[in-house]
Design an enzyme around this catalytic site. Structure first.
Site: not given
Ligand code: FAD
Length: 553
Positions: A11, A22, A33, A39, A41, A43, A81, A284, A302
């Site tokens: 996300a 952009r 990753e 990229s 979902a 959620c 990483v 997060d 998200a």
């Molecule tokens: P993420 O989307 O978790 O992405 C972080 C990525 O970083 C991961 O893919 C991980 O593998 C990668 N990463 C971590 N450390 C490293 C490293 N050292 N090297 C390389 N890659 C790394 N939110 C809502 O608002 N509404 C919803 O309905 C909702 N439903 C959800 C349902 C589920 C089952 C889950 C798990 C989450 C849900 N969420 C929802 C929460 C939402 O998905 C997260 O808040 C959002 O994805 C956070 O984005 P992010 O990019 O911070 O983390």
């Protein structure tokens, strides 16, 4: 040409990378990753487990190939990483399939590593059949496990959003599901009485709901077969889903010496810059400013993650965008029911030491005369002195999302409940009422704010009755309604007879008027007020709210 390295490709990371592109067509952008997909979902995962979303491909928003072709972003999936060298401005890591190390220099680094599901060290936690719902491969494992092992019974641990969504997915698959929640009610971020309807709904749909229960051990021969609970109960099961929270993924940031805030998230400014000016962070893993309290919080949502990523991406290539924070607006579907929240719950206002009042209403989602209407409960939390909207919770079926979004916008704009009264919202019978529920909530809270009516909440009334306070509770519903159930000790004087019978009431006593939802008792309040009753209180939300309070748990 600046070189941007992004860690985490979902996300926040993907939003950051694409916004950086952009903003700067010339920048070199590389996104690492550790998972197999970028990229995609998260959620959507519960709906993938439940079969509503059919294929993995449906969950992937932008493929690696499209990142390359359309955005000229190099994606390195399965690359973890493992270190940041801030002095030499480079990252190091491991290619997970080959085990080879790699390093990459950066001008600006964006950390978007998300969170990781909490897996407490409970005995037996490593048995087969205990899953979290966090990645596509994990969801595939759950699906395969259900099919291959002929799973009939499952236990979901944790009744937050993801727990409830997963529970719905499993019940849709025909499983017998138990839900174990450590607190007194599902959706712990809501106020307890707002969850009563969900408890009833879950139980009436065959869910074995266990509240105030903690898992103390998992047991089984290699594979989970049962759980032991804090009450001593034993629960047989074929599978367990853990959904007890998400911890910020801050290992990299901590090891690199970046500042971590009190909440445990990475500290960032409103430009999403960390304590190192060459490193941005989003999602997060970071702390977020809460619009209402002005404090730093952690939100695993998200919407904030995407917005923060966008700001980080723009600023990493020289932009000047700001992220203003969030109110934690969130929503969940549980079968036919929908629960949404924005801003503060009453219990949060209490903890914050804010002077507030609350109001309840129970309108229909659209005009009563148009078929298919469904009721909803709206609870507003309002700042006492100013009338500023601090929070809203809505539970119902249809139209919950719309009202939560109206309230979230009002909170963003620091509007008062007086402003809600003045909103101009769209209306036609299939969609709303001429007095939209959001506006009606403003009317009711506005009346309290202006002192046109004094109210008592079911909790306050319960406490007063329990303490033996001398109150006269006057239920102004019809005799038939009263017979179906009423507040202990209430006197029944139907509204339409009140002008004749008010003399039978004790004018000197503190008097609480109640009806079904609070409207007829509002009229009764005015009738009694005009006849000299001074010590009057209207029960906010009427017997409907009373029952929600009384049947909590
Ligand atoms: P993420 O989307 O978790 O992405 C972080 C990525 O970083 C991961 O893919 C991980 O593998 C990668 N990463 C971590 N450390 C490293 C490293 N050292 N090297 C390389 N890659 C790394 N939110 C809502 O608002 N509404 C919803 O309905 C909702 N439903 C959800 C349902 C589920 C089952 C889950 C798990 C989450 C849900 N969420 C929802 C929460 C939402 O998905 C997260 O808040 C959002 O994805 C956070 O984005 P992010 O990019 O911070 O983390």
């Amino acid at each position: 040409m600046s070189k941007i390295v992004v860690v985490g490709g979902v996300a926040a990371g993907a939003s950051a990378a694409v916004k950086a592109r952009r903003t700067d067509e010339a920048a070199e952008i590389i996104m690492f990753e550790r998972g197999s997909y970028v990229s995609w979902a998260n959620c959507g995962l519960p709906y993938y487990v439940g079969g509503e979303i059919k294929t993995q491909a449906d969950l992937v928003l932008v493929s690696e190939a499209l990142f390359d072709r359309r955005f000229n972003i190099a994606v390195k999936a399965r690359h973890e990483v493992t270190g940041i060298d801030r002095v030499n401005k480079k990252i190091t890591g491991i290619q997970l399939d080959t085990g080879e190390s790699f390093e990459e220099s950066y001008d600006k680094l964006i950390l978007a590593p998300g969170g990781r599901p909490v897996r407490p060290p409970i005995p037996g936690i490593d048995l087969n059949g205990i899953f979290t719902v966090t990645t596509i491969p994990e969801a595939d494992k759950i699906k395969q496990y259900m099919n291959n092992k002929g799973v009939k019974k499952a236990v979901v641990i944790g009744a937050g959003f993801i727990g409830l969504e997963t529970l719905e997915a499993l019940t849709n698959q025909g499983l017998e599901v138990s839900l174990v929640e450590g607190t007194q009610h599902v959706l712990p971020i809501f106020d307890i009485e707002m969850t009563t309807g969900i408890h009833q709904y879950l139980r009436s749909n065959g869910v074995n709901l266990l509240l105030n229960e903690k898992v103390v051990a998992f047991g089984g021969e290699g594979t989970v077969q049962y759980l032991e609970l804090s009450s001593g109960k034993r629960l047989e099961t074929d599978m367990v889903i853990l959904s007890i929270g998400v911890a910020p993924e801050t290992k990299l940031a901590i090891e690199a010496g970046l500042t971590i805030g009190e909440t445990g998230g990475i500290t960032v400014s409103d430009t999403m810059q960390t304590s190192d000016p060459d490193i941005f962070a989003a999602g997060d893993a970071v702390e977020t400013l809460h619009w209402v309290t002005g404090k730093k919080v952690r939100l695993a949502l998200a919407g904030p993650a995407n917005k923060q990523g966008r700001v980080a991406g723009a600023n990493a290539v020289g932009g000047n965008m700001k992220y203003k924070g969030a109110a934690g607006s969130s929503i969940v579907r549980i079968g036919d029911m929908v629960a949404g929240k924005t801003g503060l719950a009453e219990k949060e206002a209490l903890t914050e030491g804010i002077e507030y009042f609350v109001s309840f209403i129970h309108p229909a989602n659209h005009a009563g005369y148009y078929p298919g209407g469904a009721g909803m409960t709206i609870k507003l939390v309002v700042e006492k002195q100013t009338g500023r909207l601090l929070g809203a919770q809505v539970i119902g079926k249809n139209g919950v999302d719309k009202r939560i979004d109206v309230f979230a916008s009002a909170i963003y704009a620091k509007q008062t409940v007086r402003d809600l009264e003045d909103l101009d919202l769209c209306y036609a019978p299939p969609f709303a009422s001429a007095k939209d529920p959001a506006i009606l909530a403003g009317y009711v809270a506005g009346n309290i704010l202006r002192g046109e009516i004094k109210t008592i909440t079911p909790r306050e009334l319960d406490e007063a009755l329990t303490q033996g306070k001398q109150l006269q509770v006057v239920d102004v519903r019809t005799v038939e309604e009263f017979k179906r159930g009423h507040i202990p000790g209430a006197i029944n004087v139907p509204l339409d007879e009140l002008r004749q019978k008010y003399t039978e009431l004790d004018q000197g006593k503190e008097t609480v008027v109640n009806c079904g939802v609070g409207y007829r008792s509002y009229l009764a309040y005015k009738i009694l007020q005009a006849r000299g009753f001074e010590n009057l209180l209207n029960l906010s939300g009427g017997i409907t709210s009373w029952n929600q309070w009384d049947n909590r748990g």
